[in-house]
Write an enzyme that holds these catalytic residues in place. Structure first.
Site, mmCIF file in Angstrom:
data_model
loop_
_atom_site.group_PDB
_atom_site.id
_atom_site.type_symbol
_atom_site.label_atom_id
_atom_site.label_comp_id
_atom_site.label_asym_id
_atom_site.label_seq_id
_atom_site.Cartn_x
_atom_site.Cartn_y
_atom_site.Cartn_z
ATOM 1 N N GLU A 36 0.768 -1.174 0.041
ATOM 2 C CA GLU A 36 0.175 0.128 0.007
ATOM 3 C C GLU A 36 0.789 1.220 -0.003
ATOM 4 O O GLU A 36 1.914 1.339 0.843
ATOM 5 C CB GLU A 36 -0.849 -0.147 1.309
ATOM 6 C CG GLU A 36 -2.039 1.169 1.318
ATOM 7 C CD GLU A 36 -2.640 1.269 2.375
ATOM 8 O OE1 GLU A 36 -2.414 0.305 3.292
ATOM 9 O OE2 GLU A 36 -3.313 2.188 2.621
ATOM 10 N N ARG A 261 6.080 -12.918 9.376
ATOM 11 C CA ARG A 261 6.627 -11.771 8.901
ATOM 12 C C ARG A 261 7.970 -11.675 9.578
ATOM 13 O O ARG A 261 8.356 -12.392 10.694
ATOM 14 C CB ARG A 261 5.828 -10.377 9.132
ATOM 15 C CG ARG A 261 5.218 -10.220 10.795
ATOM 16 C CD ARG A 261 4.720 -8.861 10.951
ATOM 17 N NE ARG A 261 3.520 -8.645 9.767
ATOM 18 C CZ ARG A 261 3.404 -7.576 9.170
ATOM 19 N NH1 ARG A 261 4.342 -6.303 9.506
ATOM 20 N NH2 ARG A 261 2.367 -7.313 8.388
ATOM 21 N N LYS A 271 4.574 0.517 9.838
ATOM 22 C CA LYS A 271 4.599 1.832 8.821
ATOM 23 C C LYS A 271 4.369 3.088 9.833
ATOM 24 O O LYS A 271 4.682 4.169 9.656
ATOM 25 C CB LYS A 271 3.792 1.564 7.580
ATOM 26 C CG LYS A 271 4.830 1.043 6.383
ATOM 27 C CD LYS A 271 4.043 1.281 5.283
ATOM 28 C CE LYS A 271 3.112 0.068 4.721
ATOM 29 N NZ LYS A 271 2.673 0.049 3.406
#
Ligand code: ATP
Ligand code: MG
Length: 554
Positions: A36, A261, A271
């Site tokens: 994104e 992850r 983020k």
């Protein structure tokens, strides 16, 4: 990136191979990396990029670069540009396969209309609070919305009104009609569309309804003919929903496979938190060399190859863990040791006057550029009466195992013979050592000494700014705020020290991004901030490899 045939396979590679053997997707392998564009990429993304592109390459397939730009308010062109630059820098190429989810908005809308017509989606006017209340909790079924059995015609009309901008933000949503009793909350009539009168960085004001991530994501993969959607573990519970949407529509159905992850010690990876560091001025920007962003790591001097090797060694698993940042640093040193030219730089200069060398007399020393790479050759370094040495390489009262310079003691000067200290000049007021005087012996004098020090010729020394970076956080897992502290409480106050150093003349003419090993002190990279005549160096890493010790590999 070519892998050796012996490269370790992971469970994802095994799944892809069995699909290839069974002919599941017509023998194709199509993956994608779908960020994104709401921030810069970080080292966690690098793990996904290496896996997505690496898997496609390994099986002769292709990997799409796709922006998941379905949320108009958080996204910006700056992030799109940085993401493309970072993926390229990391060494991957999407060829012609650059896509944007926003290009599929019309198609997604049409799919939604199809679901409404099938009686599998409805427009709902519950408030967000009611929505939450009706949804219930995993151990108890939710309640059905009073709008759930709204007739198809009315749903079509209302959805069209939503699209045309006739309703305010938040007043209506389009929901999938699935199962309010499902133990999986994601299956309890999730939202597909919300109203948001917001400008989108690519579609402008064409749309005022935007698809929710869970509705959009599986469709993006389907539209592009992706075969293997590789994503992180948190999406495992969303998979039944993606499957449901694709089954109702009867469209191309990729296989989603989840992996853990990357979490790194002394680092944060979200983020949102990275953005907070930037916005609160706790770092100097997304590319601050202390940031775990790819832009920050690059500016710090971390080679792309080291990141790829690190990701390969971390591997792909199904369980969450915290990887030691020392492993990344180990790979950084491994790559730089092989490729970085050696130079001499003195970080805390102390002048040494060699009294038996006449003023103006100079000797040329031949310095090795890289002992790991014979092709790198040698360079001449001028040596004369006055040199700078490290303050730390002198002790007035030497400790027991201190083999460097001390009054009456000798030391080897890298490439330039020997120095013996005969006099210590101190500030009478403070006792601070200001200068040393001594005696020089040429290399063939063969003095028996244990220590070798680096130096810079005073007559030709170039002043440089050196930024000594260290880990940004002092706490092993700063993202864990369960102890009541915030991650910003743990910023390492020693994470940046700026000093004035002197460097050999060969370091005067350098370009941003060039990496060097400063002999005995570490790896340094030229920063773009350099001013004419004054280079600026960022410390990438010290020479001490703590991983090799921990892992017993040293
Ligand atoms: P964040 O949680 O930091 O906001 P994100 O997952 O929302 O990150 P995206 O832009 O959606 O960020 O990420 C793009 C891809 O990168 C996703 O497929 C995601 O699974 C993957 N990814 C993100 N963070 C990591 C990580 N730490 N380790 C491995 N893959 C990651
Ligand atoms: Mg995400």
């Amino acid at each position: 990136m070519t892998e050796s045939p012996a490269a370790p396979r992971n469970f994802i590679h095994e799944a892809v191979e069995s699909d290839l053997q069974a002919g599941t997707f017509g023998g194709q392998v199509v993956t994608r990396f779908p960020p994104e564009p709401n921030g810069y990429l970080h080292i966690g993304h690098a793990k996904a990029i290496c896996l997505d592109f690496g898997t496609a390459t390994k099986y002769g397939g292709r990997c799409h670069m796709r922006f998941d730009d379905t949320n108009p308010t958080a996204e910006e062109q700056e992030f799109v540009d940085s993401i493309l630059a970072d993926v390229r820098w990391l060494g991957f190429d999407w060829g012609e396969h650059l896509y944007y989810a926003s290009d599929y908005f019309q198609q997604m809308h049409d799919y939604a209309v199809e679901l409404i017509k099938q009686g599998k989606a409805y427009v709902c006017d519950l408030t967000p609070e009611q929505f939450k209340d009706y949804r219930g909790v995993p151990t108890r079924p939710g309640r059905e919305s009073p709008n759930r059995n709204r007739p198809v015609e009315e749903n079509l009309r209302l959805f069209e009104e939503m699209r045309q901008g006739q309703h305010p933000d938040g007043s209506l949503v389009l929901r999938a009609k699935i199962d309010m009793a499902s133990p999986n909350l994601h299956m309890r009539d999730p939202t597909m569309y919300r109203i948001k009168h917001a400008h989108h960085h690519r579609t402008g004001d064409t749309w005022c309804i935007y698809p929710m991530y869970d509705w959009a994501h599986g469709l993006e993969d389907s539209i592009e003919g992706v075969t293997h959607s590789l994503c992180t573990l948190e999406f495992e519970v969303h998979r039944p929903l993606y499957d449901w949407f694709l089954e109702q529509l009867g469209v191309w159905h990729p296989k989603q496979i989840e992996f853990a992850r990357l979490n790194l010690s002394y680092t944060i990876m979200s983020k949102r938190k990275l953005q907070q560091l930037v916005e609160e001025g706790l770092v100097q920007g997304w590319d601050d060399p202390r940031m775990p962003t790819l832009a920050g790591l690059r500016r710090r001097g971390v080679p792309a190859e080291a990141i790829r090797k690190f990701c390969e060694e971390v591997g792909i698993t199904k369980y969450e863990s915290l990887t030691d940042v020392a492993l990344l640093e180990h790979h950084v040193r491994g790559v730089l040791n092989r490729i970085a030219p050696r130079r001499m730089a003195v970080l805390r200069p102390l002048k040494l006057v060699l009294e038996n060398i006449p003023e103006g007399e100079e000797h040329l020393c031949e310095a090795v550029n890289n002992p790991e790479d014979p092709a790198a050759g040698t360079r001449p370094v001028r040596f004369g009466r006055e040199i700078y040495m490290e303050h730390d390489d002198f002790m007035e009262e030497p400790a027991k195992k201190f083999f460097r310079l001390a009054p009456g003691k000798s030391v080897r000067l890298r490439y330039a013979g020997f120095a013996t200290c005969t006099e210590v000049i101190k500030d009478p007021a403070t006792g601070e050592v200001l200068e040393l005087h001594g005696h020089w012996d040429p290399p063939d004098a063969g003095l028996k000494v244990k220590g070798t020090i680096h130096w810079v010729p005073a007559a030709h020394a170039v002043e440089a700014e050196v930024r000594l970076y260290d880990r940004l956080f002092a706490k092993e897992n700063p993202a864990d705020e369960s102890d009541g502290t915030r991650f910003t409480d743990h910023i390492n106050p020693e994470s940046l020290k700026v000093i004035r150093a002197v460097v050999e003349p060969a370091l005067a003419d350098v370009a941003p991004g060039d990496s060097f090993q400063f002999e005995r002190t570490g790896y340094f990279c030229v920063d773009p901030d350099a001013r004419p005549g004054t280079p600026v160096f960022n410390r990438t890493a010290t020479l001490k490899d703590t991983w090799a010790k921990v892992a017993g590999r040293g």
